[in-house]
Design an enzyme around this catalytic site. Structure first.
Site, PDB file in Angstrom:
ATOM      1  N   ASN A 124       0.786  -1.237   0.000  1.00 21.04           N
ATOM      2  CA  ASN A 124       0.000   0.000   0.000  1.00 21.04           C
ATOM      3  C   ASN A 124       0.821   1.292   0.000  1.00 21.04           C
ATOM      4  O   ASN A 124       0.351   2.314  -0.461  1.00 21.04           O
ATOM      5  CB  ASN A 124      -1.026   0.001   1.147  1.00 21.04           C
ATOM      6  N   TYR A 125       2.045   1.227   0.558  1.00 24.92           N
ATOM      7  CA  TYR A 125       2.962   2.377   0.476  1.00 24.92           C
ATOM      8  C   TYR A 125       4.309   1.839  -0.021  1.00 24.92           C
ATOM      9  O   TYR A 125       5.276   1.767   0.740  1.00 24.92           O
ATOM     10  CB  TYR A 125       3.117   3.075   1.838  1.00 24.92           C
ATOM     11  N   CYS A 185      -3.044   1.110   6.853  1.00 25.66           N
ATOM     12  CA  CYS A 185      -3.091   0.429   8.153  1.00 25.66           C
ATOM     13  C   CYS A 185      -3.756   1.342   9.166  1.00 25.66           C
ATOM     14  O   CYS A 185      -4.443   0.897  10.075  1.00 25.66           O
ATOM     15  CB  CYS A 185      -1.683   0.058   8.609  1.00 25.66           C
ATOM     16  N   GLU A 200       5.367  -4.153  11.855  1.00 26.44           N
ATOM     17  CA  GLU A 200       4.292  -3.148  11.802  1.00 26.44           C
ATOM     18  C   GLU A 200       3.151  -3.806  11.048  1.00 26.44           C
ATOM     19  O   GLU A 200       3.260  -4.050   9.843  1.00 26.44           O
ATOM     20  CB  GLU A 200       4.765  -1.874  11.089  1.00 26.44           C
TER      21      GLU A 200
HETATM   22  P1  NAP Z   1       0.958  -8.993   3.307  1.00 32.33           P
HETATM   23  O1  NAP Z   1       0.126  -9.819   2.423  1.00 32.33           O
HETATM   24  O2  NAP Z   1       1.212  -9.440   4.688  1.00 32.33           O
HETATM   25  O3  NAP Z   1       2.371  -8.812   2.541  1.00 32.33           O
HETATM   26  C1  NAP Z   1       3.405  -8.054   3.103  1.00 32.33           C
HETATM   27  C2  NAP Z   1       4.724  -8.505   2.533  1.00 32.33           C
HETATM   28  O4  NAP Z   1       5.015  -9.831   2.958  1.00 32.33           O
HETATM   29  C3  NAP Z   1       4.775  -8.548   1.015  1.00 32.33           C
HETATM   30  O5  NAP Z   1       6.042  -8.152   0.597  1.00 32.33           O
HETATM   31  C4  NAP Z   1       4.547 -10.013   0.715  1.00 32.33           C
HETATM   32  O6  NAP Z   1       5.022 -10.414  -0.551  1.00 32.33           O
HETATM   33  C5  NAP Z   1       5.369 -10.609   1.831  1.00 32.33           C
HETATM   34  N1  NAP Z   1       5.096 -12.012   2.125  1.00 32.33           N
HETATM   35  C6  NAP Z   1       4.051 -12.782   1.759  1.00 32.33           C
HETATM   36  N2  NAP Z   1       4.190 -14.035   2.269  1.00 32.33           N
HETATM   37  C7  NAP Z   1       5.348 -14.048   2.957  1.00 32.33           C
HETATM   38  C8  NAP Z   1       6.049 -15.026   3.710  1.00 32.33           C
HETATM   39  N3  NAP Z   1       5.580 -16.274   3.880  1.00 32.33           N
HETATM   40  N4  NAP Z   1       7.214 -14.691   4.283  1.00 32.33           N
HETATM   41  C9  NAP Z   1       7.707 -13.443   4.154  1.00 32.33           C
HETATM   42  N5  NAP Z   1       7.094 -12.467   3.461  1.00 32.33           N
HETATM   43  C10 NAP Z   1       5.930 -12.765   2.863  1.00 32.33           C
HETATM   44  O7  NAP Z   1       0.388  -7.496   3.408  1.00 32.33           O
HETATM   45  P2  NAP Z   1      -0.126  -6.541   2.248  1.00 32.33           P
HETATM   46  O8  NAP Z   1      -1.411  -7.087   1.716  1.00 32.33           O
HETATM   47  O9  NAP Z   1       0.977  -6.253   1.282  1.00 32.33           O
HETATM   48  O10 NAP Z   1      -0.407  -5.180   3.060  1.00 32.33           O
HETATM   49  C11 NAP Z   1      -1.591  -4.959   3.751  1.00 32.33           C
HETATM   50  C12 NAP Z   1      -1.438  -5.227   5.230  1.00 32.33           C
HETATM   51  O11 NAP Z   1      -0.324  -4.527   5.733  1.00 32.33           O
HETATM   52  C13 NAP Z   1      -2.625  -4.718   6.039  1.00 32.33           C
HETATM   53  O12 NAP Z   1      -2.933  -5.643   7.052  1.00 32.33           O
HETATM   54  C14 NAP Z   1      -2.119  -3.423   6.645  1.00 32.33           C
HETATM   55  O13 NAP Z   1      -2.778  -3.031   7.812  1.00 32.33           O
HETATM   56  C15 NAP Z   1      -0.692  -3.767   6.882  1.00 32.33           C
HETATM   57  N6  NAP Z   1       0.122  -2.551   6.978  1.00 32.33           N
HETATM   58  C16 NAP Z   1       0.621  -2.192   8.184  1.00 32.33           C
HETATM   59  C17 NAP Z   1       1.347  -1.009   8.311  1.00 32.33           C
HETATM   60  C18 NAP Z   1       1.906  -0.570   9.632  1.00 32.33           C
HETATM   61  O14 NAP Z   1       2.852   0.187   9.606  1.00 32.33           O
HETATM   62  N7  NAP Z   1       1.373  -1.004  10.757  1.00 32.33           N
HETATM   63  C19 NAP Z   1       1.550  -0.205   7.198  1.00 32.33           C
HETATM   64  C20 NAP Z   1       1.028  -0.612   5.982  1.00 32.33           C
HETATM   65  C21 NAP Z   1       0.320  -1.793   5.875  1.00 32.33           C
HETATM   66  P3  NAP Z   1       3.971 -10.757  -1.747  1.00 32.33           P
HETATM   67  O15 NAP Z   1       3.273  -9.492  -2.060  1.00 32.33           O
HETATM   68  O16 NAP Z   1       4.857 -11.252  -2.829  1.00 32.33           O
HETATM   69  O17 NAP Z   1       3.034 -11.810  -1.213  1.00 32.33           O
HETATM   70  O1  G3P Z   2      -0.717   2.304   6.036  1.00 33.22           O
HETATM   71  C1  G3P Z   2       0.543   2.769   6.220  1.00 33.22           C
HETATM   72  C2  G3P Z   2       0.872   4.097   6.823  1.00 33.22           C
HETATM   73  O2  G3P Z   2       2.249   4.215   6.727  1.00 33.22           O
HETATM   74  C3  G3P Z   2       0.152   5.243   6.217  1.00 33.22           C
HETATM   75  O3  G3P Z   2       0.652   6.455   6.580  1.00 33.22           O
HETATM   76  O4  G3P Z   2       0.427   8.781   7.342  1.00 33.22           O
HETATM   77  O5  G3P Z   2      -1.186   7.820   5.684  1.00 33.22           O
HETATM   78  O6  G3P Z   2      -1.206   7.073   8.045  1.00 33.22           O
HETATM   79  P1  G3P Z   2      -0.399   7.621   6.927  1.00 33.22           P
END
Ligand code: NAP
Ligand code: G3P
Length: 471
Positions: free
Chosen positions: A151-152, A281, A247
Site C-alpha cells: 500500500n505504500y 493500516c 508493523e
Molecule cells: P501482506 O500480504 O502481509 O504482505 C506483506 C509482505 O510480505 C509482502 O512483501 C509479501 O510479498 C510478503 N510475504 C508474503 N508471504 C510471505 C512469507 N511467507 N514470508 C515473508 N514475506 C511474505 O500485506 P499486504 O497485503 O501487502 O499489506 C496490507 C497489510 O499490511 C494490512 O494488514 C495493513 O494493515 C498492513 N500494513 C501495516 C502497516 C503498519 O505500519 N502497521 C503499514 C502498511 C500496511 P507478496 O506481495 O509477494 O506476497
Molecule cells: O498504512 C501505512 C501508513 O504508513 C500510512 O501512513 O500517514 O497515511 O497514516 P499515513
C-alpha cells in the site's frame, strides 16, 4: 510495459522467470519483475554479508553523502516513480506523487538525525566504580531484511532502507509483488546513485513461494517487516532472526464524544476512512458514538462521502479499485454479513469487480464481522453505544492496537479517554495517521512490535557496542 530485473551484488539479474504485476484498474499487465529462485536469494544475502564490513567502516559523512545523492536521484525521478506506483497499486497519480515527496522529506530527516547518534558515555561512580569510564556507541546490526507491503511501496520501503544503510548495515529488500515495480525501480535508481556493490539488494518473487526461504536465511541479523498480522506472525514463528520489528494491521476506532464540531469531525473521519480507498493500516475502520451524536453525525458523513469521486487512479479519483479481486470479495463478505445481521447500509454497497463505492454501514452490532475485522477497503461501520466506558471497552476488546481517534472539544476528557485506549497512538480531534513521519510509529497487541520513526528506526537498526576504560 517494462521488465525489471532483481538487483543482487550491484548487478541486475534475471534467470529467465518473469512474474507479471497487474494494473488493478486496467486489469492488464503493468510490468514484470524477476521471480527469483532459492539460489539467487542465497546469493543476495551472501553479497550483503560480504559488503557489510567495508560499508560500516566507510565514514558516516561519506555514507550520508552517498544517501543524499540517492535522495536527489529519487527526487529527480519522482514523476516516473509515481506513474509506476499508480500503474501497479491504483493509488491516484496525485497521491502517488505525494508519497514520493513525503518520503524524500523523511530521508532528509533521517540523514540529519544520523549525524546526532552520539555515543552514550558515563562513569561508574554512582555504582562505586569511579575508575571506570564507559563509552557505548551505536553500531550496525549487520544484514537487515526489509519487507514492505503493497500500500505504500515507496514510503514503507525507504523508511527501512535508509536508516539501515546510513547506520552501516547492508540490506536485502523484498517488496510486495504489487509494489515490486516500484521496488525494482528503487534498485535501479540506487545504481544511478553509485551505491557500492552488495550494500543494497532487491529480491522479487511471490511471498508465498519464496517468503520462508527469504526470512529463514542464516545471514539475517534483523528483520523489519510491514504487512498483515498473519504473515507477521508466520515470520515470528519461523524467521531466523530474533531481532524483529513488525508493523502490522489495525482496526482503528474513532470515538466521537461530543457534537461541538461535527463538521470538522465528519471531514476528518471520511478522510481517515476512505483515503487510498481505505487501504491504510491507519485508516479509521470503525466509528463508535452515541445515538444522539450519530443521528447528527451520519448526515454529515454522508455529505462528505457523496463528494468522493470514484473511478480511475489516472484521473485522480478519490476512490479507486482495491488491490485485487480477492480483497474485493473479502470486503463484500463483510458487508453481506452485516446486512444479514440487520445493519443499515446508508450509502455505497456497489461493487464493480474490484472497484467499490464508499460504503457507510450504520447500526453495526458486536456480532458482526465488520465490527472487528480489518477490511482494507472503502467501508466504514458505525457502532452506537451510549456509555463512554463501554466505548473504551469496545475499542480495547480488539486484537489490534495500532491507533485510535478521539473527537471531543473538552480536552481534559479527551486526554482521560485517550489514556485508557490501548493502542500505539491516540489522535485527539484528528484522523488516525502515521504522518508526519518524524513521529514514532508503533502498534501494540496484534498490530506489531518495535517502533519505527526517524530516531527510533536508527536505534532499532543498531546495537550498543561498549568500551570500558579502567584507570
Ligand atoms: P501482506 O500480504 O502481509 O504482505 C506483506 C509482505 O510480505 C509482502 O512483501 C509479501 O510479498 C510478503 N510475504 C508474503 N508471504 C510471505 C512469507 N511467507 N514470508 C515473508 N514475506 C511474505 O500485506 P499486504 O497485503 O501487502 O499489506 C496490507 C497489510 O499490511 C494490512 O494488514 C495493513 O494493515 C498492513 N500494513 C501495516 C502497516 C503498519 O505500519 N502497521 C503499514 C502498511 C500496511 P507478496 O506481495 O509477494 O506476497
Ligand atoms: O498504512 C501505512 C501508513 O504508513 C500510512 O501512513 O500517514 O497515511 O497514516 P499515513
Amino acid at each position: 510495459m517494462k521488465e525489471y530485473k532483481a538487483l543482487i551484488n550491484g548487478e541486475f539479474i534475471n534467470n529467465g522467470e518473469w512474474l507479471e504485476v497487474l494494473d488493478p484498474f486496467k486489469n492488464e499487465v503493468a510490468g514484470k519483475v524477476t521471480a527469483l529462485k532459492a539460489e539467487d536469494i542465497e546469493h543476495a544475502f551472501k553479497s550483503a554479508r560480504a559488503a557489510q564490513e567495508s560499508w560500516e567502516k566507510t565514514d558516516l559523512v561519506k555514507r550520508i553523502e552517498l544517501l543524499h545523492n540517492f535522495r536527489n536521484v529519487l527526487l529527480k525521478n519522482k514523476d516516473e516513480i509515481a506513474a509506476v506506483m499508480t500503474s501497479e497499486i491504483s493509488k491516484s497519480l496525485k497521491d502517488s506523487l505525494t508519497e514520493v515527496v513525503r518520503t524524500v522529506e523523511l530521508i532528509d530527516f533521517t540523514l540529519e538525525e544520523a549525524k546526532r547518534m552520539e555515543p552514550l558515555s558515563m562513569t561508574g561512580e554512582g555504582m562505586g566504580a569511579k575508575n571506570k569510564i564507559g563509552i557505548f556507541s551505536r553500531v550496525a546490526k549487520g544484514v537487515i531484511l526489509a519487507i514492505s507491503p503493497f500500500n505504500y511501496p515507496f514510503n514503507l520501503a525507504l523508511a527501512k532502507i535508509v536508516p539501515a544503510l546510513v547506520m552501516g548495515n547492508t540490506v536485502v529488500f523484498k517488496p510486495a509483488t504489487a509494489g515490486s515495480l516500484v521496488g525494482a525501480l528503487i534498485g535501479e535508481l540506487s545504481i544511478q546513485a553509485n551505491f557500492p556493490k552488495g550494500i543494497f539488494n532487491v529480491v522479487t518473487g511471490r511471498g508465498r513461494e519464496i517468503g520462508d526461504i527469504i526470512t529463514t536465511n542464516k545471514e539475517i541479523d534483523m528483520i523489519s517487516f510491514t504487512g498483515s498480522v498473519s504473515i507477521g506472525n508466520n515470520i515470528k514463528e519461523k524467521g531466523s532472526s530474533k531481532d524483529l520489528v513488525l508493523e502490522l494491521g489495525g482496526k482503528d476506532p474513532a470515538l466521537v464524544l461530543d457534537d461541538l464540531d461535527l463538521h470538522n469531525y465528519a471531514k476528518q473521519i471520511v478522510d481517515g476512512a476512505f483515503g487510498y480507498s481505505g487501504q491504510r493500516c491507519t485508516a479509521i475502520k470503525r466509528v463508535i458514538t452515541t445515538n444522539k451524536i450519530a443521528d447528527k453525525l451520519v448526515p454529515l458523513l454522508i455529505d462528505n462521502i457523496n463528494k468522493l469521486t470514484v473511478g480511475s487512479p489516472y484521473e485522480n479519483k478519490d476512490i479507486t479499485p482495491v488491490i485485487d479481486q480477492k480483497s474485493a470479495d473479502f470486503i463484500k463478505g463483510l458487508v453481506d454479513d452485516a446486512k444479514t445481521k440487520k445493519a443499515k447500509i446508508l450509502v455505497g454497497n456497489k461493487f464493480e469487480k474490484n472497484l467499490i463505492w464508499p460504503t457507510l454501514i450504520d447500526n453495526v452490532t458486536l456480532d458482526m464481522k465488520v465490527a472487528w475485522e480489518e477490511p482494507f477497503g472503502p467501508i466504514l461501520p458505525i457502532i452506537r453505544i451510549e456509555d463512554i466506558n463501554e466505548m473504551i471497552k469496545i475499542s480495547n476488546d480488539s486484537n489490534f492496537g495500532l491507533q485510535a481517534s478521539v473527537f471531543c472539544k473538552d480536552i481534559s476528557l479527551a486526554i482521560q479517554v485517550s489514556k485508557k485506549i490501548k493502542t500505539g497512538t491516540v489522535n485527539i480531534n484528528g484522523k488516525s495517521q502515521r504522518g508526519p513521519d518524524c513521529f514514532p510509529f508503533l502498534g501494540i497487541k496484534d498490530s506489531g512490535q518495535g517502533v519505527q520513526g526517524v530516531k527510533e528506526s536508527l536505534i532499532s537498526m543498531t546495537r550498543y557496542h561498549g568500551i570500558v576504560i579502567n584507570y
